[in-house]
Design a protein around this motif. Sequence first.
Motif, short mmCIF file in Angstrom:
data_model
loop_
_atom_site.label_atom_id
_atom_site.label_comp_id
_atom_site.label_asym_id
_atom_site.label_seq_id
_atom_site.Cartn_x
_atom_site.Cartn_y
_atom_site.Cartn_z
N LEU A 233 8.32 6.56 4.49
CA LEU A 233 7.29 5.54 4.65
C LEU A 233 6.21 6.01 5.62
O LEU A 233 6.51 6.37 6.76
N ALA A 234 4.96 6.04 5.15
CA ALA A 234 3.83 6.41 6.01
C ALA A 234 3.28 5.18 6.72
O ALA A 234 2.76 5.28 7.83
N GLY A 235 3.38 4.03 6.09
CA GLY A 235 2.87 2.80 6.68
C GLY A 235 2.98 1.65 5.71
O GLY A 235 3.36 1.82 4.55
N THR A 236 2.64 0.46 6.21
CA THR A 236 2.68 -0.76 5.42
C THR A 236 1.37 -1.50 5.61
O THR A 236 0.90 -1.65 6.74
N VAL A 237 0.78 -1.97 4.52
CA VAL A 237 -0.48 -2.71 4.61
C VAL A 237 -0.23 -4.02 5.35
O VAL A 237 0.57 -4.84 4.91
N SER A 238 -0.89 -4.19 6.49
CA SER A 238 -0.75 -5.43 7.26
C SER A 238 -1.96 -6.34 7.10
O SER A 238 -1.91 -7.51 7.46
N ARG A 239 -3.05 -5.79 6.54
CA ARG A 239 -4.24 -6.59 6.27
C ARG A 239 -5.05 -5.88 5.20
O ARG A 239 -5.24 -4.66 5.26
N ALA A 240 -5.51 -6.63 4.22
CA ALA A 240 -6.35 -6.07 3.16
C ALA A 240 -7.44 -7.09 2.82
O ALA A 240 -7.14 -8.25 2.52
N VAL A 241 -8.69 -6.65 2.91
CA VAL A 241 -9.83 -7.49 2.59
C VAL A 241 -10.70 -6.73 1.60
O VAL A 241 -11.05 -5.57 1.85
N GLY A 242 -11.04 -7.35 0.50
CA GLY A 242 -11.86 -6.69 -0.49
C GLY A 242 -11.06 -5.65 -1.25
O GLY A 242 -9.84 -5.66 -1.25
N PRO A 243 -11.75 -4.71 -1.89
CA PRO A 243 -11.04 -3.71 -2.69
C PRO A 243 -10.29 -2.69 -1.84
O PRO A 243 -10.89 -1.96 -1.06
N VAL A 244 -8.96 -2.70 -1.97
CA VAL A 244 -8.08 -1.75 -1.29
C VAL A 244 -7.08 -1.26 -2.33
O VAL A 244 -6.44 -2.06 -2.99
N GLN A 245 -6.97 0.07 -2.47
CA GLN A 245 -6.08 0.65 -3.47
C GLN A 245 -5.24 1.75 -2.86
O GLN A 245 -5.59 2.30 -1.81
N PHE A 246 -4.12 2.08 -3.54
CA PHE A 246 -3.33 3.23 -3.11
C PHE A 246 -2.77 3.95 -4.33
O PHE A 246 -2.67 3.38 -5.42
N ALA A 247 -2.44 5.20 -4.13
CA ALA A 247 -1.75 6.02 -5.12
C ALA A 247 -0.58 6.68 -4.41
O ALA A 247 -0.71 7.13 -3.27
N ALA A 248 0.59 6.71 -5.06
CA ALA A 248 1.79 7.27 -4.44
C ALA A 248 1.63 8.76 -4.13
O ALA A 248 2.18 9.26 -3.16
N THR A 249 0.84 9.46 -4.94
CA THR A 249 0.48 10.85 -4.68
C THR A 249 -0.98 11.00 -5.11
O THR A 249 -1.52 10.14 -5.82
N ALA A 250 -1.61 12.08 -4.72
CA ALA A 250 -3.01 12.30 -5.09
C ALA A 250 -3.21 12.37 -6.60
O ALA A 250 -4.29 12.09 -7.11
N ALA A 251 -2.16 12.72 -7.34
CA ALA A 251 -2.26 12.86 -8.79
C ALA A 251 -1.90 11.56 -9.54
O ALA A 251 -2.08 11.50 -10.76
N ASP A 252 -1.39 10.55 -8.85
CA ASP A 252 -0.95 9.31 -9.51
C ASP A 252 -2.10 8.35 -9.75
O ASP A 252 -3.19 8.49 -9.20
N ASP A 253 -1.81 7.32 -10.55
CA ASP A 253 -2.78 6.25 -10.82
C ASP A 253 -2.95 5.39 -9.57
O ASP A 253 -2.05 5.26 -8.75
N TRP A 254 -4.13 4.76 -9.47
CA TRP A 254 -4.43 3.85 -8.36
C TRP A 254 -3.91 2.46 -8.68
O TRP A 254 -3.95 2.02 -9.82
N HIS A 255 -3.42 1.76 -7.62
CA HIS A 255 -2.91 0.40 -7.75
C HIS A 255 -3.47 -0.44 -6.61
O HIS A 255 -3.71 0.09 -5.52
N PRO A 256 -3.65 -1.75 -6.83
CA PRO A 256 -4.10 -2.61 -5.74
C PRO A 256 -3.10 -2.56 -4.58
O PRO A 256 -1.89 -2.56 -4.81
N ALA A 257 -3.60 -2.48 -3.37
CA ALA A 257 -2.74 -2.45 -2.17
C ALA A 257 -2.84 -3.78 -1.47
O ALA A 257 -3.72 -3.99 -0.65
N GLY A 258 -1.96 -4.69 -1.82
CA GLY A 258 -1.94 -6.00 -1.19
C GLY A 258 -1.13 -6.01 0.09
O GLY A 258 -0.59 -4.98 0.52
N LEU A 259 -1.05 -7.15 0.70
CA LEU A 259 -0.31 -7.34 1.94
C LEU A 259 1.13 -6.87 1.77
O LEU A 259 1.78 -7.17 0.77
N ARG A 260 1.63 -6.11 2.72
CA ARG A 260 2.98 -5.56 2.78
C ARG A 260 3.25 -4.45 1.76
O ARG A 260 4.40 -4.09 1.53
N ALA A 261 2.22 -3.90 1.14
CA ALA A 261 2.43 -2.77 0.23
C ALA A 261 2.92 -1.58 1.05
O ALA A 261 2.37 -1.26 2.09
#
Length: 124
Positions: free
Chosen positions: A25-53
Amino acid sequence: AATVAGVAVLVLREPAIPVATVPALAGTVSRAVGPVQFAATAADDWHPAGLRAALPVGGVVATGPGGRAAIALPGGGELRLDEATRVAFAGADELELQQGAVYFDTGAAAGAGRPRRARVPVPG
């Protein structure tokens, strides 16, 4: 009247997810406002990063225009991402700012958080 008593025993022979496949675990989203996304690796698809992601080591998190995020770090402290920012978590204690701006809050206690290493590309 009869009384019925029983005991249920559940035995797990193998974990649902093999331990070797659970990413650090690198971290956990504790606050997200507006467009926030993450990908599990640089080559993976992007997903919305909501609270506690949960953001894994090797993953990337990005904010879009007007987006901001705060990432709680496992060793303490918080990484805050400004809008239009992209950060890769290169290791458990290492991050790479790929674009935008970040702010690292070590926490209220003196010495809180682990030493972290940040790579910032310099335009050349």
